[in-house]
Structure formats: C-alpha cells, structure tokens
Motif scaffolding. Structure first.
Motif, mmCIF file in Angstrom:
data_model
loop_
_atom_site.group_PDB
_atom_site.id
_atom_site.type_symbol
_atom_site.label_atom_id
_atom_site.label_comp_id
_atom_site.label_asym_id
_atom_site.label_seq_id
_atom_site.Cartn_x
_atom_site.Cartn_y
_atom_site.Cartn_z
ATOM 1 N N LEU A 81 0.833 -1.226 -0.094
ATOM 2 C CA LEU A 81 -0.072 0.028 -0.152
ATOM 3 C C LEU A 81 0.775 1.248 -0.015
ATOM 4 O O LEU A 81 0.549 2.274 -0.463
ATOM 5 C CB LEU A 81 -1.049 0.046 1.172
ATOM 6 N N ALA A 82 2.033 1.266 0.842
ATOM 7 C CA ALA A 82 2.928 2.369 0.722
ATOM 8 C C ALA A 82 3.639 2.627 -0.716
ATOM 9 O O ALA A 82 3.665 3.744 -1.123
ATOM 10 C CB ALA A 82 3.944 2.406 1.868
ATOM 11 N N LEU A 83 3.821 1.608 -1.332
ATOM 12 C CA LEU A 83 4.307 1.726 -2.733
ATOM 13 C C LEU A 83 3.466 2.015 -3.507
ATOM 14 O O LEU A 83 3.877 2.778 -4.823
ATOM 15 C CB LEU A 83 4.874 0.288 -3.040
ATOM 16 N N THR A 84 2.137 1.982 -3.281
ATOM 17 C CA THR A 84 1.019 2.868 -4.191
ATOM 18 C C THR A 84 0.712 4.092 -4.010
ATOM 19 O O THR A 84 -0.030 4.586 -4.603
ATOM 20 C CB THR A 84 0.008 1.788 -4.578
ATOM 21 N N ASP A 85 1.409 4.502 -2.998
ATOM 22 C CA ASP A 85 0.937 5.976 -2.400
ATOM 23 C C ASP A 85 2.188 6.847 -2.888
ATOM 24 O O ASP A 85 3.368 6.607 -2.536
ATOM 25 C CB ASP A 85 0.779 5.916 -0.941
ATOM 26 N N PRO A 86 1.984 8.022 -3.416
ATOM 27 C CA PRO A 86 3.143 8.788 -4.132
ATOM 28 C C PRO A 86 3.874 9.321 -3.227
ATOM 29 O O PRO A 86 5.072 9.547 -3.518
ATOM 30 C CB PRO A 86 2.514 9.764 -4.922
ATOM 31 N N GLU A 87 3.312 9.609 -1.925
ATOM 32 C CA GLU A 87 4.166 10.362 -0.953
ATOM 33 C C GLU A 87 5.030 9.200 -0.206
ATOM 34 O O GLU A 87 6.192 9.509 0.244
ATOM 35 C CB GLU A 87 3.262 11.077 0.231
ATOM 36 N N LEU A 88 4.558 8.170 -0.219
ATOM 37 C CA LEU A 88 5.355 7.006 0.701
ATOM 38 C C LEU A 88 6.299 6.122 0.000
ATOM 39 O O LEU A 88 7.153 5.534 0.438
ATOM 40 C CB LEU A 88 4.208 6.324 1.623
ATOM 41 N N ARG A 89 5.833 6.175 -1.342
ATOM 42 C CA ARG A 89 6.733 5.330 -2.208
ATOM 43 C C ARG A 89 8.184 5.484 -2.211
ATOM 44 O O ARG A 89 9.001 4.812 -1.845
ATOM 45 C CB ARG A 89 6.408 5.496 -3.667
ATOM 46 N N PRO A 90 8.619 6.920 -2.012
ATOM 47 C CA PRO A 90 10.111 7.067 -2.325
ATOM 48 C C PRO A 90 10.666 6.675 -0.663
ATOM 49 O O PRO A 90 11.765 6.433 -0.725
ATOM 50 C CB PRO A 90 10.044 8.708 -2.411
ATOM 51 N N VAL A 91 9.753 6.745 0.272
ATOM 52 C CA VAL A 91 10.551 6.334 1.734
ATOM 53 C C VAL A 91 10.605 4.770 1.569
ATOM 54 O O VAL A 91 11.691 4.498 2.193
ATOM 55 C CB VAL A 91 9.063 6.847 2.573
ATOM 56 N N VAL A 92 9.665 4.036 1.167
ATOM 57 C CA VAL A 92 10.013 2.538 1.067
ATOM 58 C C VAL A 92 11.281 2.201 0.163
ATOM 59 O O VAL A 92 12.099 1.757 0.700
ATOM 60 C CB VAL A 92 8.738 1.898 0.641
ATOM 61 N N LEU A 93 11.290 3.077 -0.929
ATOM 62 C CA LEU A 93 12.431 2.587 -1.904
ATOM 63 C C LEU A 93 13.598 3.149 -1.410
ATOM 64 O O LEU A 93 14.731 2.536 -1.307
ATOM 65 C CB LEU A 93 12.141 3.263 -3.468
ATOM 66 N N GLN A 94 13.651 4.314 -0.533
ATOM 67 C CA GLN A 94 14.884 4.718 0.019
ATOM 68 C C GLN A 94 15.346 3.930 1.096
ATOM 69 O O GLN A 94 16.536 3.498 1.246
ATOM 70 C CB GLN A 94 14.663 6.183 0.567
ATOM 71 N N VAL A 95 14.703 3.214 1.953
ATOM 72 C CA VAL A 95 14.907 2.414 3.117
ATOM 73 C C VAL A 95 15.675 1.205 2.398
ATOM 74 O O VAL A 95 16.503 0.658 2.927
ATOM 75 C CB VAL A 95 13.685 2.149 3.972
ATOM 76 N N VAL A 96 14.952 0.725 1.411
ATOM 77 C CA VAL A 96 15.608 -0.654 0.586
ATOM 78 C C VAL A 96 16.879 -0.157 0.000
ATOM 79 O O VAL A 96 17.708 -0.952 0.240
ATOM 80 C CB VAL A 96 14.593 -1.168 -0.412
ATOM 81 N N GLU A 97 16.935 0.937 -0.582
ATOM 82 C CA GLU A 97 18.247 1.080 -1.327
ATOM 83 C C GLU A 97 19.434 1.493 -0.122
ATOM 84 O O GLU A 97 20.435 0.823 -0.306
ATOM 85 C CB GLU A 97 18.016 2.567 -1.787
ATOM 86 N N ASP A 98 18.964 2.144 1.082
ATOM 87 C CA ASP A 98 19.981 2.405 2.048
ATOM 88 C C ASP A 98 20.501 1.127 2.708
ATOM 89 O O ASP A 98 21.590 0.781 2.755
ATOM 90 C CB ASP A 98 19.381 3.118 3.305
ATOM 91 N N HIS A 99 19.479 0.053 2.824
ATOM 92 C CA HIS A 99 19.773 -1.110 3.305
ATOM 93 C C HIS A 99 20.887 -2.056 2.497
ATOM 94 O O HIS A 99 21.866 -2.612 2.729
ATOM 95 C CB HIS A 99 18.634 -2.030 3.460
#
Ligand code: G1P
Length: 296
Positions: free
Chosen positions: A275-293
């Motif tokens: 659901l976060a990935l389909t939300d334009p505001e939250l999507r970058p947050v999830v992707l950033q966390v994965v990227e950092d990890h």
C-alpha cells in the motif's frame, strides 16, 4: 440443481466476524484488537468496510467480542474531535474523520463464546432477515480494481445462490483453508460439488481454497443452528455450506486481485509495503529504506 430460493435482488447487507483473539499476532494483540492494527494510516477493518460499501452493502453487522470495543469507537462519531477540528478550521481533516462514521450503518452483536466462524455467522441471523448477505473476513485484505465482494455479488445476481471467493494455493498450504471440489464451466465459474475445512494434504480434493469473502443464502442459518462441531472443535461455516450444496447451488470464482493475510505478521507487513508503494508520498520512503539497506 434448482434453488428453492429465487433471487436476483442485490445484496445490501454484510456481516463481519470480528470476535477472534488474534493469537497469531501476539503480543501486540494482547491489548489491541487485531482488526485495529494500522495498514498505513487506517485500521485493517476499515479496508473491509470500504469494500462492503463499494459493493453496495452499506448495512453492516459486526459480530464482536469483549476486547473489541475500539472497533465500535472507531466507527462512531467522535464529537469532541470533530468539534475541535471545526473550531480550528482544519476542514480537510474534519471531512476525513467525519466520513468514517458516515460511510455505513453499522450494528454490533456479541459472540459470547468462541465456538467458531459458523457460530459467529449464526449470531447475525436476525439482522439478515431471510435475505442473501455478504460475509467479509477482514483479516483477508484485497487490493483489486473491482472490489472482491462486488465480483461475488455480480455472480450471485446473474445465477442466484451462494458464491465464495477462491484462490489456488500451494498444495502444502491446503490444511489452513476450506478446500473445494468443483467443476469449472466455460465462463471459468466453479460449480462446487463438495468442500472440506482444513483437510490434510492427502485428503484435500483440490488446491482451490475458500478465501474470506462469501455471498451466503439465508438457508445457511438452520444448518448452522444444528451445531455440528467440525475441524478444531468449532462450528465451521464450510461444513454448513457442504450441507447447503445438497439443496441450493454454491458457486466459486477465482477472484481478480491480490490478497494479503493481515492476520499474520508477514501478510500484514507485506500489505503495508504494497500500500505504501502505491502511495505517491510514501513510495519514495520505502524505496529509500531498501536502497540504504542494500548499500550498507
Ligand atoms: C476461515 C474459514 C476457511 C477459509 C479461511 C480463509 O478459516 O474457516 O474455510 O479458507 O477462513 O481465510 P480461519 O482462517 O478462520 O481458520
């Protein structure tokens, strides 16, 4: 097989069994109703209620238990909060909060003993008043273009009878579900011939599992009232539907959409990420966390 109850009338009522204790999600569910756990910014239960309303079922009964008062509070008017938001002219937030209590007519009944899903449905008999009705198990959250309950109601409106949502599950998981034996017609609709609740791998008649959406005939109530005890020592809805099959048609459709079992930690987490990935505001947050990890 002829149905003794003719129907093409629409389904307008929906029953939510919500008395379960959520033991698969302890310890958080020791004090918080599992249906009130957040999926992004709304409780799990609100997704099921929105699905019911979207499907034309704005008359809802929740079959609750002792620890579930927070569900009633959530869907009730919050006079103090609404007044405060109005005074502060926080119109957008006010509208959002106000919509929660206005979205459906919700009644509550208690399931005073944990006797199973079949018993929970039986607790809603007087609410259904002889009409076909929907059942939503809110742990199963669907992301779908057309609400899954609406997909079921469309089949009911065309053919009459009871309709369940089906999903093909890996053979190793059949013992977690109600499993059907069926014939599939040219339109891809299953005429269900038999069903069994939580079979072992070697006795399962197929790997088509019933998921948490049903359109049920009111003829289910006398069958549930017989009180047969089935799998897990509980009164099982699947067992009553198996007896219903002898007199009325029961259809199944493989729903279109994606299901998350939010009664488990893994399913709940996956739903939050989806659901976060389909939300334009939250999507970058999830992707950033994965990227950092990844870069760590
Ligand atoms: C219930 C039903 C089962 C169905 C499942 C779907 O089981 O009894 O037939 O397949 O929901 O989620 P429960 O998960 O309550 O054990």
């Amino acid at each position: 097989m002829a149905s003794s109850i003719s129907t093409s009338a629409s389904v307008t009522k929906c029953l939510f069994p919500v008395a379960g204790l959520g033991t698969r999600f302890l310890p958080v569910t020791k004090e918080i109703a599992k249906e009130m756990l957040p999926l992004v910014n709304r409780p799990i239960i609100s997704y099921g209620v929105e699905e019911a309303v979207e499907s034309g079922c704005s008359n809802i009964i929740m079959i609750t238990g002792r620890t579930k008062r927070s569900i009633e509070d959530y869907f009730d008017t919050s006079f103090e909060l609404e007044t405060l938001l109005k005074t502060r002219r926080q119109t957008e937030l006010y509208d959002k909060i106000q919509k929660i209590s206005a979205m459906a007519n919700i009644l509550y009944a208690r399931q005073s003993k944990p006797l199973g899903l079949g018993h929970a449905v039986l607790c809603g008999e007087s609410f259904c008043q002889g009409e076909f009705f929907g059942v939503i198990l809110p742990d199963d959250v669907f992301v779908a273009d057309v609400a899954v309950m609406k997909q079921l109601i469309a089949v009911h409106e065309e053919r009459g009878g009871t309709v369940v949502a089906l999903e093909e599950v890996p053979r190793g998981e059949v013992s977690r579900y109600g499993i059907v034996r069926s014939e599939i017609d040219g339109n891809g609709i299953h005429r269900i011939l038999d069903m069994v609740e939580k079979p072992s791998l070697d006795t399962a008649p197929s790997n088509y599992a019933i998921m948490g959406r049903y359109v049920l005939s009111p003829s289910i109530f006398p069958l549930l009232a017989e009180g047969h005890v089935g799998a897990g020592g509980e009164i099982q809805l699947t067992d009553a539907m198996k007896r219903l099959l002898k007199t009325e048609p029961v259809w199944g459709i493989v729903y279109k959409g994606k299901r998350f079992d939010c009664g488990t930690q893994k399913g709940w987490l996956a739903a939050n990420i989806e659901l976060a990935l389909t939300d334009p505001e939250l999507r970058p947050v999830v992707l950033q966390v994965v990227e950092d990890h990844r870069n760590r």
